[in-house]
Scaffold this active site. Structure first.
Site, PDB file in Angstrom:
ATOM      1  N   ASP A 229       0.798  -1.370   0.053  1.00 13.96           N
ATOM      2  CA  ASP A 229       0.092   0.101  -0.199  1.00 13.96           C
ATOM      3  C   ASP A 229       0.851   1.528   0.133  1.00 13.96           C
ATOM      4  O   ASP A 229       2.213   0.936   0.311  1.00 13.96           O
ATOM      5  CB  ASP A 229      -0.617  -0.146   1.490  1.00 13.96           C
ATOM      6  CG  ASP A 229      -1.723   0.765   1.406  1.00 13.96           C
ATOM      7  OD1 ASP A 229      -2.876   1.256   0.642  1.00 13.96           O
ATOM      8  OD2 ASP A 229      -2.079   1.972   2.300  1.00 13.96           O
ATOM      9  N   GLU A 257       1.737  -0.143  -4.477  1.00 15.36           N
ATOM     10  CA  GLU A 257       0.082   0.535  -4.961  1.00 15.36           C
ATOM     11  C   GLU A 257       1.250   2.681  -4.785  1.00 15.36           C
ATOM     12  O   GLU A 257       1.249   2.257  -4.357  1.00 15.36           O
ATOM     13  CB  GLU A 257      -0.697   0.823  -4.526  1.00 15.36           C
ATOM     14  CG  GLU A 257      -1.799   1.665  -4.762  1.00 15.36           C
ATOM     15  CD  GLU A 257      -2.497   2.920  -3.601  1.00 15.36           C
ATOM     16  OE1 GLU A 257      -3.065   3.491  -3.389  1.00 15.36           O
ATOM     17  OE2 GLU A 257      -1.496   3.076  -2.404  1.00 15.36           O
ATOM     18  N   ASP A 328     -10.659   1.583  -4.909  1.00 11.08           N
ATOM     19  CA  ASP A 328     -10.344   3.019  -4.667  1.00 11.08           C
ATOM     20  C   ASP A 328     -11.266   4.229  -5.152  1.00 11.08           C
ATOM     21  O   ASP A 328     -11.342   4.777  -5.709  1.00 11.08           O
ATOM     22  CB  ASP A 328      -9.324   3.266  -4.706  1.00 11.08           C
ATOM     23  CG  ASP A 328      -8.548   2.603  -3.240  1.00 11.08           C
ATOM     24  OD1 ASP A 328      -9.602   2.974  -2.383  1.00 11.08           O
ATOM     25  OD2 ASP A 328      -7.273   2.301  -3.333  1.00 11.08           O
TER      26      ASP A 328
END
Ligand code: NOJ
Ligand code: CA
Ligand code: CA
Length: 711
Positions: A229, A257, A328
């Site tokens: 992340d 990400e 997201d």
């Protein structure tokens, strides 16, 4: 030669497809773990809805029926036990204990069972891991952190003992204490709190080992990879060492990400693409272009150029990840404004699965899952609807199966054969494997294009459409909103490397070489040195990376078999024994954007420096502990050419190293202090302030004596 049983497609990520799951919203396999903060009616999107690891295990047959070979599960670590800002941490991104599993989701035993059961179905498990931050700093549990159940600190207690790092000017302890990110670049981007989440100081040795041990609990329990992340908010140099430590146990598929909706040249992602390429990322910057072109309006010709540009950034475009929907972003079907949205969704889905890169299918894409209550986060996370009989499921399954057998999908290049506003044909080739994707989002057309495929009639994998090839010309009929995939698989004569997993490595580490034409045995050379072969079959070779004497970033990997040698593939090489080192230069006489490049593999490609408030330029780099090195200084932006400043500085790898003009002696280096005791670093030749400083002190002293005498 040792022959390895076929280990299943999942070992080579490019030959597989990822299925992304938000665990709480997938399937409730154990009702006894649902409370507290549970909404059995599934109306409040910010509460737990019951999904868990046992539910995942129950649904593995369903997942397998889609043909996918990897599941990426939302974070499983223990999250805070309170609400924060009206939300429970059902999503898993508010960790409080990196050594434990969230009790709403299950136990370590459940996780290991998931891995085992998934493996029986040819599926491996990738876990979302969040090393940038723990949980909200100013609400909920206030950044509370536990080490396997033992309380460590929270954000406020930590602040009491925080100090300012003299090099970076960062207020730090276990966490950084520099407020929230308001400026989305430079120091704040990496050293302040992302959306109020307590930001880790990964250079604190305790944090460093804690986060590494936490990740190893997953990989040691059988996870085949991690989705990391918020990599944009951490120092790349720390991440590189973190990845190397995990890779040192076994070949893993780790991807990050980096949130950026378009490829901005000002983003440090651009520098990352251009120079380092050390780890795969999710292809977030091209996703919006794809959705707009299919879900609204837009030219396929423009899209083709955008995508070609984007993929050209990468050494390994095929190991980056494409997706249409995610937790997201607004789901395509919620975002598209068209009567033919579902047809366009099918096209975009097929495109995502045929472009260079590993496809990620967001849970429910196969069943047209949308939220009627809203659009983005948290409404893009409705409860799963299971339906594997749809056209979308058919597209996923067919292209996932084709990907296992057609290496043009896994490793092929990418070339537009024909493009206009509504029609696009692109070809992908890997040796004797070929693939042609053709699509039309406008009125029906008869298309004739140049294509040097053998004469014959080809049948599309998705709908059975026909394409005739004769004398280098291909002709086919394209209906409105059609997407066809034609392919050729022939025996590969020459050894051909498609990928390395991972493509970053240090000596002693195992890497998996995938490709075709490897025969039954042979030799592998890395940087000219023969590598120890651990297993070999015609499409996969497992080797141990040898120690290579080099200062280059990338080494050639060559497979030799039956008197034939492959073209070289590139391996990002690290010297070994790397630690995350803070490299700093005194900034008194320096300005502008600066970079360093040095005489170690780790420093062979330019690394950008940040300027601190305490008059240093710095960066964090993975460097071999206890090694002498030198760096040159460069100036320029990440999108322009870099200009050398013709300055050489020297250092000795330690956790903090201030590079100086003078080469350190061997004795000095053995005992180099963790923090520099002097702030005098190199100035461009002739600009060393030391003589002036001494003169100033002398003058001041003389003035003081005169003044005292007069008094
Ligand atoms: C990115 C994740 O994908 C998102 O869902 C999460 O909220 C933030 N990072 C913070 O962890
Ligand atoms: Ca449950
Ligand atoms: Ca950070």
């Amino acid at each position: 030669m040792l022959l390895m049983p076929m280990a299943g497609a999942y070992r080579v990520p490019e030959r597989g497809v990822v299925y992304q799951i938000m665990v709480d919203r997938f399937y409730d396999g154990n009702a006894s773990n649902n409370e507290p903060f549970y909404d059995p009616a599934h109306r409040n999107y910010r509460l737990y809805w019951g999904g868990d690891i046992e539910g995942l295990i129950e649904k593995l047959d369903y997942i397998q029926s889609l043909g996918v070979s990897m599941i990426w599960v939302s974070p499983l670590n223990d999250n805070i036990d309170r609400m924060a800002g009206g939300s429970a941490p059902y999503h898993g991104y508010w960790t409080r204990d990196y050594k434990r599993i969230e009790e709403h989701f299950g136990t370590w035993n459940d996780f290991r069972r998931l891995v085992e059961e998934a493996k029986k179905r040819g599926i491996c498990v990738i876990v979302d891991y969040v090393p940038n931050h723990s949980n909200p700093a100013t609400k909920g549990e206030f950044g509370a952190l536990y080490d396997n159940g033992t309380f460590v600190t929270d954000y406020y207690r930590d602040a009491k003992n925080a100090t300012v790092n003299p090099i970076t000017g960062i207020r730090e302890n276990i966490y950084h204490h520099n407020g929230n990110i308001f400026t989305w670049s430079g120091i704040p981007l990496k050293y302040a709190n992302l959306f109020g989440l307590a930001d880790f100081n990964q250079l604190n040795p305790w944090v460093d080992s804690y986060l590494t041990e936490g990740a190893m609990l997953f990989t040691g329990s059988g996870a085949c990879g991690l989705r990391i992340d918020a990599v944009k908010h951490m120092e790349l140099g720390w991440l590189e060492v973190f990845y190397l430590r995990l890779y040192s146990k076994k070949p893993l598929f780790i991807y990050g990400e980096y949130y950026s909706l378009s490829p901005e040249k000002s983003d440090d992602l651009y520098g990352l693409y251009r120079y380092s390429n050390v780890s795969p990322v999710l292809n977030i910057p091209i996703r919006e272009d794809i959705v707009r072109t299919f879900g609204f309006v837009g030219s396929l010709e423009t899209l083709s150029r955008t995508l070609e540009d984007y993929y050209s950034f990468f050494v390994y475009p095929n190991k980056q990840l494409n997706f249409l929907d995610s937790h997201d972003l607004v789901r395509f079907l919620n975002e598209a404004k068209r009567d033919d949205a579902v047809e366009r969704f099918h096209m975009a889905l097929a495109l995502t699965m045929t472009l260079p890169g590993i496809p990620v299918i967001y849970y429910g894409d196969e069943s047209y899952l949308v939220s009627k209550d809203g659009k983005g986060d948290p409404y893009n996370r409705p409860m799963m609807v299971f339906d594997n009989t749809t056209e979308a499921a058919g597209i996923i399954r067919t292209l996932a199966e084709l990907r296992r057998t057609n290496d043009a999908l896994a490793f092929g290049d990418f070339r537009t054969v024909y493009a206009n506003y509504s029609v696009w044909a692109f070809e992908r080739t890997f040796g004797s494997h070929r693939l042609l994707a053709v699509m039309n989002k406008g009125s029906p057309v008869s298309l004739t294009i140049d294509l040097d495929w053998p004469d014959g009639t080809y049948r599309d994998a998705l709908y059975g459409a026909e394409m005739k090839v004769s004398g280098g010309k291909a002709s086919l009929e394209l209906g409105r909103n059609s997407f066809y995939v034609f392919h050729i698989e022939r025996e590969q004569e020459m050894p051909l490397i498609g990928s390395l997993t991972p493509y970053a490595a240090q000596p002693g580490q195992e890497i998996l070489i995938a490709g075709a034409g490897f025969g039954n045995g042979g030799k592998v050379f890395i940087g000219g040195v023969e590598a120890k072969v651990l297993s070999w079959n015609s499409t996969e070779i497992l080797v141990e990376v040898p120690k290579v004497k080099t200062e280059n970033a990338w080494l050639d990997v060559v497979v030799k078999t039956g008197g034939k040698a492959s073209e070289p593939a590139k391996l990002r090489y690290y010297s070994g024994n790397d630690i995350p080192a803070l490299i700093a230069i005194n900034a008194t006489n320096l300005t502008g954007r600066l970079w360093i490049r040095g005489n170690l593999s780790e420093l062979a490609e330019p690394r950008p420096l940040l300027r601190s408030s305490t008059d240093y330029y710095f960066t964090v780099a993975p460097l071999p502990n206890g090694t002498a090195f030198s760096v040159g200084l460069y100036t320029g932006s990440s999108w322009g050419e870099l200009e050398p400043l013709n300055v050489t500085l020297y250092g000795f790898v330690n956790s903090t190293v201030v590079v100086l003009r003078d080469e350190p002696s061997a004795v000095e280096t053995e005992t180099a202090p963790a923090m520099p005791t002097t702030t005098i670093a190199h100035m461009p030749v002739g600009e060393n302030p030391l003589p002036y400083l001494l003169a100033a002190i002398l003058l001041l002293g003389a003035a003081l004596i005169i003044w005292k005498k007069r008094g």
